[in-house]
Design a protein around this motif. Structure first.
Motif, PDB file in Angstrom:
ATOM      1  N   PRO A   1     -12.916   6.183  25.307  1.00  0.00           N
ATOM      2  CA  PRO A   1     -11.909   5.114  25.427  1.00  0.00           C
ATOM      3  C   PRO A   1     -12.491   3.755  25.054  1.00  0.00           C
ATOM      4  CG  PRO A   1     -11.827   6.567  27.333  1.00  0.00           C
ATOM      5  CD  PRO A   1     -13.050   6.968  26.554  1.00  0.00           C
ATOM      6  N   GLY A   2     -11.732   3.026  24.240  1.00  0.00           N
ATOM      7  CA  GLY A   2     -12.151   1.713  23.806  1.00  0.00           C
ATOM      8  C   GLY A   2     -12.944   1.685  22.516  1.00  0.00           C
ATOM      9  N   LEU A   3     -13.296   2.853  22.002  1.00  0.00           N
ATOM     10  CA  LEU A   3     -14.110   2.902  20.785  1.00  0.00           C
ATOM     11  C   LEU A   3     -13.330   2.422  19.566  1.00  0.00           C
ATOM     12  CD1 LEU A   3     -16.866   3.672  19.650  1.00  0.00           C
ATOM     13  CD2 LEU A   3     -16.035   5.998  19.314  1.00  0.00           C
ATOM     14  N   SER A   4     -12.041   2.724  19.521  1.00  0.00           N
ATOM     15  CA  SER A   4     -11.228   2.310  18.371  1.00  0.00           C
ATOM     16  C   SER A   4     -10.890   0.824  18.407  1.00  0.00           C
ATOM     17  CB  SER A   4      -9.942   3.131  18.322  1.00  0.00           C
ATOM     18  OG  SER A   4      -9.137   2.882  19.466  1.00  0.00           O
ATOM     19  N   LYS A   5     -11.144   0.142  19.527  1.00  0.00           N
ATOM     20  CA  LYS A   5     -10.816  -1.278  19.660  1.00  0.00           C
ATOM     21  C   LYS A   5     -11.937  -2.186  19.181  1.00  0.00           C
ATOM     22  CE  LYS A   5      -6.995  -0.055  21.668  1.00  0.00           C
ATOM     23  NZ  LYS A   5      -5.716  -0.135  20.925  1.00  0.00           N
ATOM     24  N   ARG A   6     -12.995  -1.628  18.710  1.00  0.00           N
ATOM     25  CA  ARG A   6     -14.096  -2.451  18.227  1.00  0.00           C
ATOM     26  C   ARG A   6     -13.673  -3.229  16.974  1.00  0.00           C
ATOM     27  NH1 ARG A   6     -19.694   1.038  18.975  1.00  0.00           N
ATOM     28  NH2 ARG A   6     -19.537   1.206  21.246  1.00  0.00           N
ATOM     29  N   PRO A   7     -14.395  -4.306  16.643  1.00  0.00           N
ATOM     30  CA  PRO A   7     -14.059  -5.053  15.426  1.00  0.00           C
ATOM     31  C   PRO A   7     -13.997  -4.123  14.218  1.00  0.00           C
ATOM     32  CG  PRO A   7     -15.731  -6.208  16.698  1.00  0.00           C
ATOM     33  CD  PRO A   7     -15.542  -4.883  17.363  1.00  0.00           C
ATOM     34  N   HIS A   8     -12.920  -4.216  13.485  1.00  0.00           N
ATOM     35  CA  HIS A   8     -12.740  -3.272  12.391  1.00  0.00           C
ATOM     36  C   HIS A   8     -11.980  -3.917  11.243  1.00  0.00           C
ATOM     37  CE1 HIS A   8      -9.140  -2.797  14.955  1.00  0.00           C
ATOM     38  NE2 HIS A   8      -8.490  -2.635  13.803  1.00  0.00           N
ATOM     39  N   ALA A   9     -12.004  -3.235  10.132  1.00  0.00           N
ATOM     40  CA  ALA A   9     -11.260  -3.626   8.939  1.00  0.00           C
ATOM     41  C   ALA A   9     -10.714  -2.365   8.300  1.00  0.00           C
ATOM     42  CB  ALA A   9     -12.154  -4.384   7.963  1.00  0.00           C
ATOM     43  N   ILE A  10      -9.646  -2.530   7.524  1.00  0.00           N
ATOM     44  CA  ILE A  10      -8.992  -1.398   6.868  1.00  0.00           C
ATOM     45  C   ILE A  10      -9.267  -1.486   5.376  1.00  0.00           C
ATOM     46  CG2 ILE A  10      -6.800  -0.240   6.418  1.00  0.00           C
ATOM     47  CD1 ILE A  10      -5.792  -1.397   9.043  1.00  0.00           C
ATOM     48  N   VAL A  11      -9.815  -0.401   4.836  1.00  0.00           N
ATOM     49  CA  VAL A  11     -10.145  -0.340   3.417  1.00  0.00           C
ATOM     50  C   VAL A  11      -9.273   0.737   2.784  1.00  0.00           C
ATOM     51  CG1 VAL A  11     -11.954   0.053   1.716  1.00  0.00           C
ATOM     52  CG2 VAL A  11     -12.511  -1.062   3.892  1.00  0.00           C
ATOM     53  N   ALA A  12      -8.414   0.324   1.874  1.00  0.00           N
ATOM     54  CA  ALA A  12      -7.561   1.269   1.144  1.00  0.00           C
ATOM     55  C   ALA A  12      -8.258   1.620  -0.164  1.00  0.00           C
ATOM     56  CB  ALA A  12      -6.183   0.662   0.885  1.00  0.00           C
ATOM     57  N   ASN A  13      -8.790   2.816  -0.242  1.00  0.00           N
ATOM     58  CA  ASN A  13      -9.576   3.245  -1.403  1.00  0.00           C
ATOM     59  C   ASN A  13      -8.694   3.981  -2.416  1.00  0.00           C
ATOM     60  OD1 ASN A  13     -11.835   3.614  -2.993  1.00  0.00           O
ATOM     61  ND2 ASN A  13     -12.504   5.450  -1.899  1.00  0.00           N
ATOM     62  N   LYS A  14      -9.220   4.105  -3.616  1.00  0.00           N
ATOM     63  CA  LYS A  14      -8.568   4.808  -4.731  1.00  0.00           C
ATOM     64  C   LYS A  14      -7.290   4.090  -5.178  1.00  0.00           C
ATOM     65  CE  LYS A  14     -10.432   9.265  -3.178  1.00  0.00           C
ATOM     66  NZ  LYS A  14     -10.167  10.675  -2.869  1.00  0.00           N
ATOM     67  N   ILE A  15      -7.410   2.774  -5.362  1.00  0.00           N
ATOM     68  CA  ILE A  15      -6.286   1.991  -5.848  1.00  0.00           C
ATOM     69  C   ILE A  15      -5.963   2.324  -7.306  1.00  0.00           C
ATOM     70  CG2 ILE A  15      -7.724   0.070  -6.631  1.00  0.00           C
ATOM     71  CD1 ILE A  15      -4.283  -0.171  -4.919  1.00  0.00           C
ATOM     72  N   ASP A  16      -6.891   3.017  -7.977  1.00  0.00           N
ATOM     73  CA  ASP A  16      -6.701   3.372  -9.384  1.00  0.00           C
ATOM     74  C   ASP A  16      -5.861   4.634  -9.572  1.00  0.00           C
ATOM     75  OD1 ASP A  16      -9.227   4.356  -8.118  1.00  0.00           O
ATOM     76  OD2 ASP A  16      -9.247   5.658  -9.888  1.00  0.00           O
ATOM     77  N   THR A  17      -5.489   5.315  -8.502  1.00  0.00           N
ATOM     78  CA  THR A  17      -4.715   6.555  -8.622  1.00  0.00           C
ATOM     79  C   THR A  17      -3.235   6.242  -8.858  1.00  0.00           C
ATOM     80  OG1 THR A  17      -4.468   6.615  -6.205  1.00  0.00           O
ATOM     81  CG2 THR A  17      -6.313   7.840  -7.156  1.00  0.00           C
TER      82      THR A  17
ATOM     83  N   PRO B   1      -5.163  -7.070   8.138  1.00  0.00           N
ATOM     84  CA  PRO B   1      -5.636  -7.294   6.762  1.00  0.00           C
ATOM     85  C   PRO B   1      -6.130  -5.986   6.139  1.00  0.00           C
ATOM     86  CG  PRO B   1      -6.528  -8.942   8.247  1.00  0.00           C
ATOM     87  CD  PRO B   1      -5.881  -7.904   9.108  1.00  0.00           C
ATOM     88  N   ILE B   2      -5.721  -5.756   4.925  1.00  0.00           N
ATOM     89  CA  ILE B   2      -6.082  -4.534   4.211  1.00  0.00           C
ATOM     90  C   ILE B   2      -6.767  -4.933   2.909  1.00  0.00           C
ATOM     91  CG2 ILE B   2      -5.238  -2.429   3.113  1.00  0.00           C
ATOM     92  CD1 ILE B   2      -2.875  -2.496   5.019  1.00  0.00           C
TER      93      ILE B   2
END
Length: 365
Positions: free
Chosen positions: A300-316, A333-334
């Motif tokens: 519990p609480g592990l997913s609440k750590r500082p994070h960012a979202i990276v959307a990969n394979k934008i070339d598909t 932010p993505i």
């Protein structure tokens, strides 16, 4: 003529044997060089026994009863685990470690030699738990930090130690103490500033290759990465940020499905997390929800750590439309990138530096 032919055959046969032995030795040496990444081991540690004290009486010229002269024994050796940044895995560790015993005392008040402590080098970030209680007894999170796994037995006293005004001729001596015997679970947790979290074949290894000089294996099938890889991002001001490529997480990983708990423990050591989403998937926004659920179920609480979202394979194909839907579903932010073609990698590197500097004081260990 016959002797020369026989001599030639013997030389050829001897050369054949030498070549065959060389081939065998080469193959065996190659086999010894094979190494596997190990991040968990159950180890039994036994401290060395203390040396026994000696019962002896000195007899000299013109003084037949010169008194007791039995020496003390030596102390047994400790088993010590010490953190070393040059060690990266637990594959070199044995199942059982025995400490050396101290030497016994001798006559003429000669004390036994203390046994030399046995030091085992382990990676930085090693966690040591008691086998029976499963409680953490040591966390070797810093260079050269150490923990005494099993203490050696104390030395036994010789009869000279028991000499007193009341007892002028003691006939007793102590036996050396028995060394401790303890079972431990030794776990390795990779320590990094940022961890790449994602499903199999999401492009985490390709992203690590784009960010750093690390060269993990990259292929078009899932579960290419079977052990964590760490790469270093170097900035112009000589600042370095460590990024860990965590093997792919699947649904039910907290229940030990897939690679399961064996690699979820490495996420605990990361200051911030980068959720790598695959835009070639039909619904990439569901991946984020599933990944956060797995981390939250594990701890519990592990997913609440500082994070960012990276959307990969934008070339598909159709990646732009999926990215728009992803932005609608996720109010964070993505950063859309292509790890294969290095698209927008520079923006991600800058944001990762800002994220790590902002939470530099936070230490998960």
């Amino acid at each position: 003529m016959k002797l020369s032919n026989l001599f030639t055959k013997l030389i050829r046969r001897r050369l054949f044997y030498i070549q065959s032995e060389t081939l065998v030795s080469n193959t065996s040496s190659e086999k010894k060089q094979l190494k596997y990444f190990v991040d968990f081991k159950q180890i039994k540690t036994v401290g060395g026994n203390g040396g026994n004290g000696c019962v002896s009486f000195l007899s000299l010229f013109a003084k037949e009863f010169a008194g007791p002269d039995g020496g003390d024994g030596g102390n047994g050796a400790h088993i010590i685990f010490q953190a070393d940044s040059n060690v990266k895995s637990l594959n070199h560790m044995k199942r059982i470690y025995h400490g050396s015993s101290g030497e016994n005392g001798r006559n003429k008040s000669q004390h036994g030699k203390n046994a030399k402590h046995f030091i085992v080098k382990v990676p930085v970030g090693t966690l040591i738990k008691n086998c029976q209680t499963q409680k953490t007894v040591a966390d070797l999170a810093e260079q050269d930090s150490y923990f005494i796994m099993a203490r050696g037995g104390a030395a036994g006293k010789g009869n000279h130690f028991f000499l007193s005004n009341e007892t002028r001729a003691p006939t007793i001596a102590e036996k050396g103490g028995v060394g401790e015997e303890v079972m431990y679970n030794v776990e390795l947790r990779i320590m990094a500033h940022a961890g790449l979290i994602g499903f199999p074949n999401a492009g985490k290894s390709s992203l690590l290759r784009a960010l750093s000089r690390a060269r993990p294996k990259v292929a078009a099938y899932p579960f290419t990465t079977l052990r964590p890889h760490v790469g270093i991002i170097e900035y112009q001001d000589s600042t370095q940020i460590a990024v860990a490529d965590i093997p792919g997480i699947v649904k039910g990983a907290h229940l030990n499905y897939g690679l399961g708990l064996s690699f979820l423990r490495h996420v605990e050591r990361c200051i911030c997390l980068l959720y790598v989403l695959d835009l070639s998937n039909d619904e990439p926004w569901t991946q984020l929800r599933d990944l956060q659920t797995e981390l939250e179920c594990y701890k519990p609480g592990l997913s609440k750590r500082p994070h960012a979202i990276v959307a990969n394979k934008i070339d598909t194909p159709d990646a732009d439309e999926k990215l728009k839907k992803l932005r609608e579903c996720v109010k964070l932010p993505i950063y859309h990138i292509s790890a294969k073609y290095l698209t927008n990698i520079g923006d991600l590197v800058v944001y990762l530096r800002q994220l790590c500097d902002k939470h530099a004081a936070y230490k998960p260990w």
